[in-house]
Design a protein around this motif. Structure first.
Motif, short mmCIF file in Angstrom:
data_model
loop_
_atom_site.label_atom_id
_atom_site.label_comp_id
_atom_site.label_asym_id
_atom_site.label_seq_id
_atom_site.Cartn_x
_atom_site.Cartn_y
_atom_site.Cartn_z
N ARG A 139 0.87 -1.18 0.00
CA ARG A 139 0.00 0.00 0.00
C ARG A 139 0.90 1.23 0.00
O ARG A 139 1.07 1.89 1.01
CB ARG A 139 -0.92 -0.01 1.21
CG ARG A 139 -1.90 -1.18 1.22
CD ARG A 139 -2.85 -1.18 2.42
NE ARG A 139 -2.22 -0.99 3.72
CZ ARG A 139 -1.66 -1.95 4.45
NH1 ARG A 139 -1.63 -3.18 4.02
NH2 ARG A 139 -1.12 -1.67 5.63
N ASP A 141 2.63 4.89 -0.73
CA ASP A 141 2.24 6.30 -0.83
C ASP A 141 2.33 6.72 -2.28
O ASP A 141 2.99 6.07 -3.11
CB ASP A 141 3.16 7.17 0.04
CG ASP A 141 2.97 6.92 1.53
OD1 ASP A 141 1.90 6.43 1.93
OD2 ASP A 141 3.90 7.23 2.30
N HIS A 142 1.71 7.85 -2.62
CA HIS A 142 1.66 8.31 -4.01
C HIS A 142 3.04 8.57 -4.61
O HIS A 142 3.22 8.52 -5.81
CB HIS A 142 0.81 9.59 -4.11
CG HIS A 142 1.49 10.80 -3.58
ND1 HIS A 142 1.60 11.07 -2.22
CD2 HIS A 142 2.14 11.81 -4.21
CE1 HIS A 142 2.27 12.19 -2.04
NE2 HIS A 142 2.61 12.66 -3.23
N ASN A 143 4.04 8.82 -3.77
CA ASN A 143 5.37 9.16 -4.26
C ASN A 143 6.41 8.07 -3.96
O ASN A 143 7.59 8.35 -3.84
CB ASN A 143 5.83 10.49 -3.67
CG ASN A 143 5.92 10.46 -2.16
OD1 ASN A 143 5.48 9.50 -1.52
ND2 ASN A 143 6.48 11.50 -1.58
N GLU A 144 5.96 6.81 -3.86
CA GLU A 144 6.87 5.70 -3.59
C GLU A 144 6.88 4.72 -4.76
O GLU A 144 5.84 4.37 -5.30
CB GLU A 144 6.45 4.94 -2.32
CG GLU A 144 6.68 5.72 -1.04
CD GLU A 144 6.24 4.94 0.20
OE1 GLU A 144 7.00 4.98 1.18
OE2 GLU A 144 5.15 4.33 0.17
N SER A 145 8.08 4.29 -5.14
CA SER A 145 8.28 3.24 -6.13
C SER A 145 9.16 2.20 -5.47
O SER A 145 10.38 2.37 -5.37
CB SER A 145 8.99 3.80 -7.37
OG SER A 145 8.22 4.83 -7.96
#
Length: 187
Positions: A139, A141-145
């Motif tokens: 799950r 965060d929007h800025n995690e790869s």
């Protein structure tokens, strides 16, 4: 008022820059010799770093794009403590699940450090997680790869020793675990 003769006196404090995750604080300070100057530092919520072991003794690691250094970083799950976290253990369990999809049977504190106290007020709490199994999807965060992987403890130690792993949190967690005789370390 500080009593140590090395202490600086803070005359004024303001947030110079704010963004999601951290602020840059500017303080007007008076040094012990009476000199007045400014001091800037990063302030952020406490963080957790997890050294997670599977039942077979492998370590759950992550590969994550790090924009500041323009490469994939190899390391351990790390994240900030959030307001909804009941305590540090809850934060560590949440971060482990979010970044890797794994959950731990047991979680024990390893060490707490100030990793960069010359430029930041950061507190990082390290945990050892045992019995980690994949239980759900990540799950992020929007800025995690992030890509979860596993390595043997020996391979992780070798990667730290050889300089393959440069992430300071991972280097510290593995080194401290080895230094203090963690339950999975070689005697």
């Amino acid at each position: 008022m500080p009593t140590d003769p090395l202490a600086w006196e803070t005359d004024d404090r303001r947030v110079a820059y704010s963004c999601p995750g951290f602020d840059i604080v500017n303080e007007s300070v008076r040094l012990p010799d009476g000199t007045e100057t400014d001091f800037d530092y990063l302030t952020e919520p406490a963080s957790v770093c997890i050294l997670p072991f599977t039942p077979d003794g492998d370590v759950v690691c992550i590969e994550e794009w790090r924009q500041a250094v323009s490469r994939v970083s190899h390391g351990l799950p790390v994240g900030g403590v959030e307001p909804d976290d009941d305590d540090l253990e809850a934060a560590a369990r949440r971060e482990l699940a979010e970044e890797t999809g794994y959950e731990a049977d047991d979680l024990e504190p390893l060490v707490t450090v100030e990793p960069a106290n010359g430029i930041a007020d950061t507190l990082m709490h390290f945990f050892v997680a045992e019995g980690c199994r994949p239980t759900a999807d990540q799950r992020l965060d929007h800025n995690e790869s992030i890509r979860p992987t596993t390595r043997s403890l020996e391979a992780l130690i070798d990667a730290v020793a050889d300089g393959e792993i440069l992430d300071g949190r991972t280097v510290l967690a593995v080194s401290y675990y080895q230094l203090c005789g963690g339950s999975g370390s070689e005697e």
